[in-house]
Enzyme design. Structure first.
Site, PDB file in Angstrom:
ATOM      1  N   LYS A   1      59.579 -70.461  36.686  1.00 15.57           N
ATOM      2  CA  LYS A   1      61.079 -70.632  36.936  1.00 15.57           C
ATOM      3  C   LYS A   1      61.989 -70.277  38.260  1.00 15.57           C
ATOM      4  CE  LYS A   1      65.535 -71.966  35.880  1.00 15.57           C
ATOM      5  NZ  LYS A   1      65.983 -70.681  36.112  1.00 15.57           N
ATOM      6  N   ASP A   2      61.614 -69.390  37.868  1.00 17.36           N
ATOM      7  CA  ASP A   2      61.546 -67.832  38.870  1.00 17.36           C
ATOM      8  C   ASP A   2      60.798 -67.580  40.061  1.00 17.36           C
ATOM      9  OD1 ASP A   2      64.888 -66.944  37.686  1.00 17.36           O
ATOM     10  OD2 ASP A   2      62.696 -66.967  35.898  1.00 17.36           O
TER      11      ASP A   2
ATOM     12  N   HIS B   1      64.875 -69.034  24.977  1.00 20.61           N
ATOM     13  CA  HIS B   1      64.613 -70.501  25.005  1.00 20.61           C
ATOM     14  C   HIS B   1      62.987 -70.926  24.419  1.00 20.61           C
ATOM     15  CE1 HIS B   1      64.255 -70.126  28.942  1.00 20.61           C
ATOM     16  NE2 HIS B   1      65.167 -70.063  29.083  1.00 20.61           N
TER      17      HIS B   1
ATOM     18  N   HIS C   1      61.103 -69.284  27.241  1.00 22.28           N
ATOM     19  CA  HIS C   1      60.515 -67.543  27.247  1.00 22.28           C
ATOM     20  C   HIS C   1      59.235 -68.088  26.319  1.00 22.28           C
ATOM     21  CE1 HIS C   1      64.709 -67.198  28.030  1.00 22.28           C
ATOM     22  NE2 HIS C   1      64.131 -65.991  29.346  1.00 22.28           N
TER      23      HIS C   1
HETATM   24  P1  AMP Z   1      64.882 -64.139  32.113  1.00 26.64           P
HETATM   25  O1  AMP Z   1      65.975 -64.363  30.407  1.00 26.64           O
HETATM   26  O2  AMP Z   1      65.664 -65.625  32.349  1.00 26.64           O
HETATM   27  O3  AMP Z   1      65.482 -62.836  33.001  1.00 26.64           O
HETATM   28  O4  AMP Z   1      63.679 -64.779  31.741  1.00 26.64           O
HETATM   29  C1  AMP Z   1      62.586 -63.790  31.434  1.00 26.64           C
HETATM   30  C2  AMP Z   1      61.296 -64.447  32.040  1.00 26.64           C
HETATM   31  O5  AMP Z   1      61.342 -65.809  31.329  1.00 26.64           O
HETATM   32  C3  AMP Z   1      61.249 -65.388  33.612  1.00 26.64           C
HETATM   33  O6  AMP Z   1      59.581 -64.448  33.630  1.00 26.64           O
HETATM   34  C4  AMP Z   1      61.679 -66.435  33.372  1.00 26.64           C
HETATM   35  O7  AMP Z   1      60.871 -66.986  35.099  1.00 26.64           O
HETATM   36  C5  AMP Z   1      60.876 -67.016  32.440  1.00 26.64           C
HETATM   37  N1  AMP Z   1      61.371 -68.416  32.331  1.00 26.64           N
HETATM   38  C6  AMP Z   1      62.711 -68.567  31.753  1.00 26.64           C
HETATM   39  N2  AMP Z   1      62.809 -69.945  32.167  1.00 26.64           N
HETATM   40  C7  AMP Z   1      62.052 -69.764  32.115  1.00 26.64           C
HETATM   41  C8  AMP Z   1      61.211 -71.877  32.035  1.00 26.64           C
HETATM   42  N3  AMP Z   1      61.910 -72.869  31.889  1.00 26.64           N
HETATM   43  N4  AMP Z   1      59.961 -72.020  32.163  1.00 26.64           N
HETATM   44  C9  AMP Z   1      58.986 -70.854  31.947  1.00 26.64           C
HETATM   45  N5  AMP Z   1      59.570 -69.521  32.070  1.00 26.64           N
HETATM   46  C10 AMP Z   1      60.810 -69.145  32.247  1.00 26.64           C
END
Ligand code: AMP
Length: 289
Positions: free
Chosen positions: A149-150, A34, A37
Site C-alpha cells: 500500500k505504501d 485494520h 495490518h
Molecule cells: P501505518 O499504520 O499506516 O503506518 O501502516 C503500517 C504498515 O501497514 C505499513 O507497512 C503499511 O504499508 C501497511 N498497510 C497499511 N495499509 C495496508 C493495506 N491496506 N494492505 C496492506 N498493508 C497495509
C-alpha cells in the site's frame, strides 16, 4: 500478550530471543489497525514464533499542516487485533521514550525518497527512515513486514537497509482492499459517505490502466512499447471527483519516469489524491509482458 513501553525492556526480550536463536518478526505500525495490518501480523506470526508489533504515531513523519493531532488512536482495540492475529508482543512507546530531550539524529535518504510522496511531503521519508531505524535497533528483528500500500516507503526502507548493511529481511505484503477495491487505510475513517464513494475511483483508475497496458498488442517479432502519457491519460480519465496530486506510471525499481516502457519492464502506477480533505494513496505494480 506482552505490552512493552520502554526500549530497555524490549532489548531484554529480544536479546534473550537471539541468544536462544529464535527468529523475530516485526510489524511497524501507527496503530488504528485494520485488515491490512492484520495480514502483515498474520504472515509474521506464521513465520516467526515471536512477532513484535509496534504501535507508535511518529511525529517526525507528519508535516506541520498534516493530521498528527487528529490521527486515530485506540491502543486497546489494537492490542486485541494484534493478539487475535498471532502477535506476541506489542511495543507502544511514548514520544518521550522514542525522542527524549536532546534527540539530535536523523536518517536522510536521497534519490527515490525525493520524488512523489517525498516531493509532496517534504521531510516525510526522513521521519519514516529515522523511526524505522530506531525501531529496528530496538526490536532487532530477523524479518520486518511492510505493506505494498505504501509502495514508495517499501523502496525507501529497502534502500536504507541495503545502504546501512542492516541484517534484516524485508517482506512486502500485497495491499488489502475493501470489496469495492478501496485500499484499507486508517485514514479511510475520515471519509464521509460521499467522499467514500469518490475514493473508489483510485482503484478503478489503477485497474483500468493495468488493463490498458495488458491489452496493448505485442508487435510480431518485436517488443511491446507503451507510452507513459497514454497510461497516465487513462488513469486521469478515470479519476473523478477527487483532487489529484499525482497519477503516474514510473519504473517500479527506480521510480524514474520515462517516455516509453517496454516488454520485460516492471512499472508502478501510483496515485495520490484528495477526497474532500483526506489524502489517499494507492498503487498497482505490473509487468509489461
Ligand atoms: P501505518 O499504520 O499506516 O503506518 O501502516 C503500517 C504498515 O501497514 C505499513 O507497512 C503499511 O504499508 C501497511 N498497510 C497499511 N495499509 C495496508 C493495506 N491496506 N494492505 C496492506 N498493508 C497495509
Amino acid at each position: 500478550m506482552h505490552i512493552i513501553t520502554t526500549i530497555s525492556e524490549m532489548h531484554d526480550i529480544v536479546m534473550d530471543a537471539h541468544a536462544e536463536r529464535v527468529g523475530i518478526g516485526f510489524v511497524p505500525t501507527m496503530g488504528s489497525l485494520h485488515g491490512g495490518h492484520a495480514e502483515l501480523i498474520k504472515l509474521s506470526s506464521m513465520r516467526h514464533s515471536l512477532t513484535v508489533v509496534s504501535v507508535f504515531v511518529n511525529p517526525l513523519q507528519f508535516g506541520p499542516s498534516e493530521d498528527f493531532g487528529s490521527y486515530p488512536r485506540n491502543l486497546d482495540a489494537d492490542v486485541r487485533m494484534i493478539r487475535d492475529h498471532g502477535g506476541t508482543h506489542v511495543f507502544a512507546p511514548s514520544a518521550e521514550e522514542m525522542y527524549p530531550q536532546g534527540f539530535a539524529t536523523s536518517i536522510h535518504i536521497e534519490g527515490i525518497a525525493k520524488v512523489l510522496e517525498g516531493a509532496s511531503r517534504p521531510g516525510h521519508f526522513d521521519g519514516v527512515a529515522t523511526v524505522v531505524c530506531k525501531l529496528f535497533n530496538t526490536v532487532m528483528p530477523t524479518e520486518a513486514f511492510f505493506g505494498q500500500k505504501d509502495y514508495q516507503q517499501t523502496l525507501v526502507v529497502r534502500q536504507m537497509v541495503a545502504d546501512l548493511a542492516m541484517p534484516i529481511a524485508i517482506n512486502v505484503v500485497p495491499t488489502v482492499r475493501e470489496p469495492d477495491g478501496l485500499a484499507k487505510s486508517s485514514r479511510n475513517a475520515y471519509l464521509n459517505v460521499e467522499e467514500r464513494n469518490r475514493a473508489t475511483s483510485l482503484f478503478r483508475a489503477l485497474s483500468g490502466a493495468k488493463k490498458f497496458i495488458s491489452n496493448q498488442v505485442t508487435p510480431l517479432q518485436g517488443r511491446k512499447t507503451i507510452s507513459r502519457s497514454e497510461i497516465e491519460a487513462e488513469m486521469l480519465s478515470a479519476l473523478q471527483d477527487v483532487r489529484i496530486e499525482y497519477a503516474v506510471a514510473v519504473d517500479a525499481n527506480t521510480l524514474e519516469s520515462r517516455d516509453f516502457y517496454y516488454s520485460g519492464e516492471k512499472i508502478a502506477l501510483l496515485i495520490a489524491a484528495f477526497a474532500g480533505t483526506t489524502r489517499l494513496i494507492d498503487n498497482i505494480v505490473t509487468d509489461i509482458v
